[in-house]
Write an enzyme that holds these catalytic residues in place. Sequence first.
Site, PDB file in Angstrom:
ATOM      1  N   SER A 110      19.406  -3.978  -0.962  1.00 24.11           N
ATOM      2  CA  SER A 110      20.142  -2.896  -1.630  1.00 24.11           C
ATOM      3  C   SER A 110      20.858  -1.957  -0.666  1.00 24.11           C
ATOM      4  CB  SER A 110      19.183  -2.082  -2.504  1.00 24.11           C
ATOM      5  OG  SER A 110      18.653  -2.863  -3.543  1.00 24.11           O
ATOM      6  N   GLU A 320      20.976   5.307 -10.904  1.00 30.53           N
ATOM      7  CA  GLU A 320      20.341   4.023 -10.626  1.00 30.53           C
ATOM      8  C   GLU A 320      19.103   3.804 -11.488  1.00 30.53           C
ATOM      9  OE1 GLU A 320      18.189   1.450  -7.051  1.00 30.53           O
ATOM     10  OE2 GLU A 320      17.846   3.618  -7.246  1.00 30.53           O
ATOM     11  N   ASP A 325      14.689  -3.703 -10.576  1.00 31.86           N
ATOM     12  CA  ASP A 325      14.493  -4.485  -9.354  1.00 31.86           C
ATOM     13  C   ASP A 325      13.019  -4.713  -9.061  1.00 31.86           C
ATOM     14  OD1 ASP A 325      15.571  -5.472  -6.617  1.00 31.86           O
ATOM     15  OD2 ASP A 325      14.183  -3.884  -6.026  1.00 31.86           O
TER      16      ASP A 325
END
Length: 499
Positions: A110, A320, A325
Amino acid sequence: MKTSLKASVALVALAAPAFAQDIAQADNEWFTAGSEAVMARAEAEVNTAQAQNIILFVADGNGVGTNYATRLFAGQQEGGLGDDYVLSYEAFPNAALVKTYSVNGQTPDSAPTAGAMNTGIKQRNTVINLPSEIAVDDCAAGLETNLTLLSEIVGDMGKEVGIISTARLTHATPAAVYSRTANRNWEGNADLPEGCEQRDIAAQLGDALESGLVDLALGGGGRYFFPEDVTGDEGYAGRRTDGRNIVEEVTGMGGQFAWNAETLEGLTPSLENGPILGLFEDSHMEYEADRTDEPSLAEMTAFAIDTLSQNEEGFYLEIEAGRVDHANHAGNLARVVTDGVAFAEAVQTALDMVDTSNTLIIVTADHEHSIAFNGYCGRGSNILGLCMDTNDAGIETNGEPMLAADGKPYTVAGYLNGAGSILAPVEEGGEFVGSRPELTEEEATDLDYLQQALIPNSSESHSGEDVAAFAIGPWSHLVNGVMEQNELFHVMNYALNAE
């Protein structure tokens, strides 16, 4: 100014197949829906006004496959089959496939992906917002070089800057808004190598809040903002060894601080007296499925827009959904899609609050995961459950599990690697062997179930596949085709400076 895309020649060409001759299936619902969708696109207008506001939504790890799983889950939760469901951002008029590789990685993490979107150049794995020639851990070189950030461009235009994340605010994706580091893992000062003079990521956020580069930051990671002899409001100990109390610094300059849902609700949505900092966990915020006394992503989004929009010059807000994730890494699809739905709700919240005639919204992901889908499942198979057979005489699955060559059922979705591997070591350090266990629908749909995987890994990995980007607002039509990830920065920068 808006430029019309309508062209009579194009319309005639589009209409000709439908009206120049009789088509037997013209009354079919799929036919009419498809025709209406194409005509709507033909009549769409593009917005070439200057963007006053930019909102960049990033669902971390939400590639095309993960997004597909969330779509089915959301639709099935509402009583449908799932396939035809439309998530809030999937209705945006513009979309593209985005290539996510980094300078040195076919599969990225990321750090370089978020950095690419905030600087306009591709970067090296593990490094945030430094030129690609800088090696990981090169502290000295990192001190001597920098890249101009979108937040700095926006700040120079007199706009506000906000960051929201369900991960730690010092994690790679939010950190790319304000920091530069030769290693994304240097989140607190105790993480820095001996002799390294680079500032840790939390310290850089403190600096950014003090200087006005960042005006609002909401997320997790409180451990890196308190000294080790101070206990945070939730009862966790700080980890800073330099004595710096960044929360006290923020409140000392007139700013506001929140540590749970109630205290966030009690804040004044104003930056008049100073910045706003919210730290809702020691580490990452809770998964949506487990959330108790923490604000939802949609609630943080609403508060941020309320606050930042008071500046008539506009704002840049990066939001975000970081735990999509993490659930993928765990191989826990139930929490992946639950957080995915919360992300879609946050996008809808923003859509309800802003004017897309002057606000560019881009919804994307930084990378995909090694998620995979089995076949040939009938429609209505629970995305979290077993792959059920198709119904030869109807639409919805016949309810009979599909069986593999080993005579056992399998789930709709799985992973190529991860903690749910069907292989296990015979003994410590021994050869990996194994066979698939029997599995029921009830077991597979449990919140804590880990999807079956092939290669054994303690943490499932990212993959290098493309992700999607969806866009609406000024110059959103520039998000189209197959794009390099760093081009998203240039779309935002162009929209901000259009005349």
